[in-house]
Design an enzyme around this catalytic site. Structure first.
Site, PDB file in Angstrom:
ATOM      1  N   CYS A 253      95.715  56.352 -82.577  1.00 21.50           N
ATOM      2  CA  CYS A 253      96.654  57.048 -83.453  1.00 21.50           C
ATOM      3  C   CYS A 253      97.228  56.148 -84.539  1.00 21.50           C
ATOM      4  O   CYS A 253      97.359  56.564 -85.693  1.00 21.50           O
ATOM      5  CB  CYS A 253      97.773  57.691 -82.628  1.00 21.50           C
ATOM      6  SG  CYS A 253      98.784  56.521 -81.689  1.00 21.50           S
TER       7      CYS A 253
ATOM      8  N   SER B 164      94.837  62.285 -81.777  1.00 18.91           N
ATOM      9  CA  SER B 164      95.380  62.468 -80.433  1.00 18.91           C
ATOM     10  C   SER B 164      94.319  63.135 -79.566  1.00 18.91           C
ATOM     11  O   SER B 164      93.420  63.814 -80.069  1.00 18.91           O
ATOM     12  CB  SER B 164      96.652  63.322 -80.452  1.00 18.91           C
ATOM     13  OG  SER B 164      97.110  63.587 -79.136  1.00 18.91           O
TER      14      SER B 164
ATOM     15  N   HIS C 232     103.744  58.042 -79.712  1.00 17.31           N
ATOM     16  CA  HIS C 232     102.689  58.636 -80.528  1.00 17.31           C
ATOM     17  C   HIS C 232     103.130  58.598 -81.985  1.00 17.31           C
ATOM     18  O   HIS C 232     104.339  58.627 -82.283  1.00 17.31           O
ATOM     19  CB  HIS C 232     102.416  60.078 -80.077  1.00 17.31           C
ATOM     20  CG  HIS C 232     101.329  60.761 -80.852  1.00 17.31           C
ATOM     21  ND1 HIS C 232     100.088  60.197 -81.058  1.00 17.31           N
ATOM     22  CD2 HIS C 232     101.299  61.973 -81.488  1.00 17.31           C
ATOM     23  CE1 HIS C 232      99.345  61.024 -81.767  1.00 17.31           C
ATOM     24  NE2 HIS C 232     100.056  62.103 -82.051  1.00 17.31           N
TER      25      HIS C 232
END
Length: 343
Positions: free
Chosen positions: A152, A204, A187
């Site tokens: 990510c 993701s 994230h």
């Protein structure tokens, strides 16, 4: 007969004992050889390439020796693979190109598809958050050249690189910290803003936590969309970190502002969260049109000026100037003293 039988048994037993001892010695020698091989290769159950790509010859051969040692048919397997000439080629995704009539939304979708094709569980690149922007762009260029797996954070860097040629698209980092079963998870995606609408690019393993089309009217709507996606996976969103707009200059020496605003969702009501996100949106708009910040003092000293050659490194400093004044005064006093002595 009993004596002869005993003697025969003794002889046979000695032969069996010698045979057993011989096989034991051979096994010990094999174990010693394997132990030496393990010591030479580090004595580990598997190897991680730490020398970058392409693989150097020593690492390449060491991995094949490891395969030959642990696999039941290691020798034959290695020969069959290394000697094969008809192995399928690994598909390498192409960097997206656009027609002049391609809309911004279609370009972002093409970029997202390209990022998705590079998805993997383990990343091969390391992006340092405090690096200058031009260094991160060099890493992104290497990603497109090598087409190796990314995660990510690398997807955010790659997204910035691929949207640098779109001056009408503003980019900003958008990261999340969620909690599930007592553990925290981090994230990050690349938020985009164009034409009065917000969206996102990213990577993701969950479809709902990556790409968002350019259709959200406010930053609040975009964040609430991700919050709902986290709830769908039984995660509780704890914090949201939002950065400033990223420069479109690939040679910029500024650093990315990864967390200009840190919002603790446990301490903010929905109305307070909306106000904070609106404030951050105003801050990002104010940054548009401002020149990038000048390099730090250490950076300026290391960069120098190509058009001016300084004879003395610290010629512009106050300390050097004061020192020169003292030297000139002392030299004048000495000259005056010598003149008086001659008279």
């Amino acid at each position: 007969a009993i004596c002869c039988s005993w003697r025969r048994t003794t002889v046979f037993g000695g032969e069996m004992l010698r045979t057993a001892v011989g096989s034991l010695d051979e096994r010990e020698e094999e174990q010693e050889d394997e132990g030496e091989e393990d010591m030479r290769d580090g004595g580990v159950p598997f190897y991680v390439n730490r020398g970058g790509f392409p693989l150097d010859e020593e690492t390449w051969e060491r991995m094949w020796r490891h395969v030959a040692r642990i696999h039941p048919t290691g020798e034959d397997l290695g020969k069959s693979i290394r000697g094969a000439t008809d192995l399928p080629k690994i598909p390498i995704p192409s960097v997206p190109t656009y027609q002049p009539t391609t809309t911004i939304s279609q370009r972002l979708e093409a970029i997202q598809k390209y990022i998705r094709d590079l998805h993997a569980i383990f990343a091969q690149f390391i992006a340092y958050l405090n690096s200058f922007l031009h260094r991160l762009m060099d890493i992104a260029k290497e990603m497109t050249r090598e087409a190796l797996p990314i995660k990510c954070l690398e997807a955010v860097i790659l997204g910035i690189y691929l949207t640098n040629s779109m001056p009408g698209v503003e980019r900003f980092p958008l990261s999340f910290m969620s909690q599930f079963s007592g553990n925290h998870f981090h994230h990050i995606v690349l938020g985009v803003h164009s034409g009065g609408r917000f969206g996102a690019l990213g990577m993701s393993r969950r479809e709902e936590l990556m790409f968002k089309p350019l259709e959200f009217r406010t930053l609040t709507d975009l964040v609430q969309e991700y919050e709902a996606a986290y709830r769908g996976y039984w995660h509780t969103l704890r914090k949201v970190r939002i950065g400033q707009y990223v420069s479109h200059d690939p040679h910029s020496v500024e650093q990315i502002d990864w967390k200009h605003s840190i919002l603790d969702l446990d301490k903010l009501s929905k109305e307070e969260l909306r106000r904070e996100l609106e404030r951050h949106t105003r801050d990002m708009r104010l940054k548009i049109g401002k020149p990038p910040p000048s390099p730090t003092k250490d950076r300026r000293n290391s960069m120098g000026s190509p058009s001016k050659v300084r004879a003395v490194p610290c010629a512009g400093s106050a300390v050097w100037r004061d020192g020169m004044y003292i030297v000139l005064i002392c030299s004048n006093l000495v000259f005056l003293f010598m003149s008086v002595v001659r008279l």
